[in-house]
Design an enzyme around this catalytic site. Sequence first.
Site, mmCIF file in Angstrom:
data_model
loop_
_atom_site.group_PDB
_atom_site.id
_atom_site.type_symbol
_atom_site.label_atom_id
_atom_site.label_comp_id
_atom_site.label_asym_id
_atom_site.label_seq_id
_atom_site.Cartn_x
_atom_site.Cartn_y
_atom_site.Cartn_z
ATOM 1 N N SER A 238 0.680 -1.271 -0.047
ATOM 2 C CA SER A 238 0.220 0.059 0.066
ATOM 3 C C SER A 238 0.826 1.258 0.132
ATOM 4 C CB SER A 238 -0.812 0.053 1.294
ATOM 5 O OG SER A 238 -0.088 0.103 2.374
ATOM 6 N N LYS A 239 0.362 2.449 -0.054
ATOM 7 C CA LYS A 239 1.235 3.562 -0.099
ATOM 8 C C LYS A 239 1.709 3.654 1.172
ATOM 9 C CE LYS A 239 0.375 8.672 -1.406
ATOM 10 N NZ LYS A 239 -0.354 9.629 -1.598
ATOM 11 N N ARG A 240 0.923 3.264 2.187
ATOM 12 C CA ARG A 240 1.726 3.588 3.531
ATOM 13 C C ARG A 240 3.140 2.750 3.725
ATOM 14 N NH1 ARG A 240 -1.900 1.584 8.695
ATOM 15 N NH2 ARG A 240 -1.634 -0.170 7.602
ATOM 16 N N ASP A 241 3.058 1.657 3.034
ATOM 17 C CA ASP A 241 4.028 0.585 3.034
ATOM 18 C C ASP A 241 5.331 1.325 1.978
ATOM 19 O OD1 ASP A 241 2.979 -1.548 4.661
ATOM 20 O OD2 ASP A 241 1.784 -1.692 2.877
#
Length: 464
Positions: A238-241
């Site tokens: 994900s974008k967070r990762d």
Amino acid sequence: MITTRFAPSPTGYLHIGGLRTALFSWLWAKRNQGKFLLRIEDTDLSRNSDEALDAILRAFDWVGMSYDGEALYQSKRFELYKQYIDQLLDEGKAYKCYMSKEELATLREEQMAKGERTRYDGRYRDFTGTPPEGVEPVIRIKAPQEGRISFVDGVKGAFSVDASEVDDFVIARAGGVPTYNFVVAIDDALMGLTDVIRGDDHLYNTPKQMVVYEALGFDIPNFYHVAMINNEQGKKLSKRDGATDVMEYKTLGYLPEALLNFLVRLGWSHGDQEIFSVEEMIALFDPKDINKSASNYNLDKLLWLNAHYIKNKPHEELAELLKEYGVDITTHEKRDLILNATKERGKTMVELANQIHLILNAPAEYDAKASKKAFKGEALSILSAFATRLKDAKALNTPADYHAVIEQIVAEREIGFGKIGQPLRVALLGRMTGSGLDEIMMILGVDEVLKRIDSAIEFQTQKA
């Protein structure tokens, strides 16, 4: 000649999964003295973004992955696609389908109720009657109805589907706009691609594209479908990762060579080697060595690689790069000393810039927790004695000379190094962390060191 391509869609920014695919394609072309081409898949005119396109092109420029010739834009090739659609219609290899959206929805409901796979039933494949009024037709290609569609994937191995799994899919929507699988096959063929390296989310598009290749008499390229990048927990990235705009990595302080080294190891390896120069990547990369299984994003590995490249980058280049992060030491007389003192502590360019800024700028404030711990007991008296010794020192030409003064105070007052080290560090930097004290003082020079000690003593005295 080996010819590869990367074909991003300018509906969003280039993320690291896309950059890895581009890297694999670029390396394979470079290893074989071939061509690496860039195609912009911008047929979705309503979702295209000039900003996203600019970010894609800037990302390629930043990492140094140049492409051959001019970028090809699908939006400028609609007339060409129409010619091939007309050719297939004239040859009886495609046909107009007048099935309405309502009819298609009803068909799907019936198939689902029977537990069947939803698919177009070919009702207009051999239609010769009068077309229904008020329905603008789509164009469907005639897919094979018997046998299997097979190919050998360079990563996955032999892949085959029954022909019945591929229905007569749409190659042009109502209004004439061509569809993805149709234009991809045409462009890959006309661009002379020999090898298509892409994510394995496209694996099941390949049989459809092979139908187009066969219908138009094009040569079929070699396919390599690369497994996705997962997060550290093995789930979708994900974008967070880290699945964010490639240019965000630059903002965060990553070097392009570190990012490329990190990406090439996500799904490909050469023995136990971890550090690869671009030249080594080109010499060693072979898509047949790409792993079949998904790889996991590892931020610690990226930071480790980035720290390695920062430590080993020539100081002149490092100083020039630091200007983009708000620190200019390109003409500083102690540039090399500054970088030697800080580059071991900076895992990113942002961290390195912060370390340098911390040294070169007197503290605007003192960390409360650090001050409470450092400026207790005899700390101010010890600092004052150290300042006096520093003023009387005859030669302070090396970090070792400054360290000798610290040792004198330690010996005279019979204290541990921490009794002088902690208050001195907070006086110089405003906090407890930072580079070695000897190097810091050598960088600042005796006058600035004395000035910061006086300021710290004054601040603590007023506070008391």
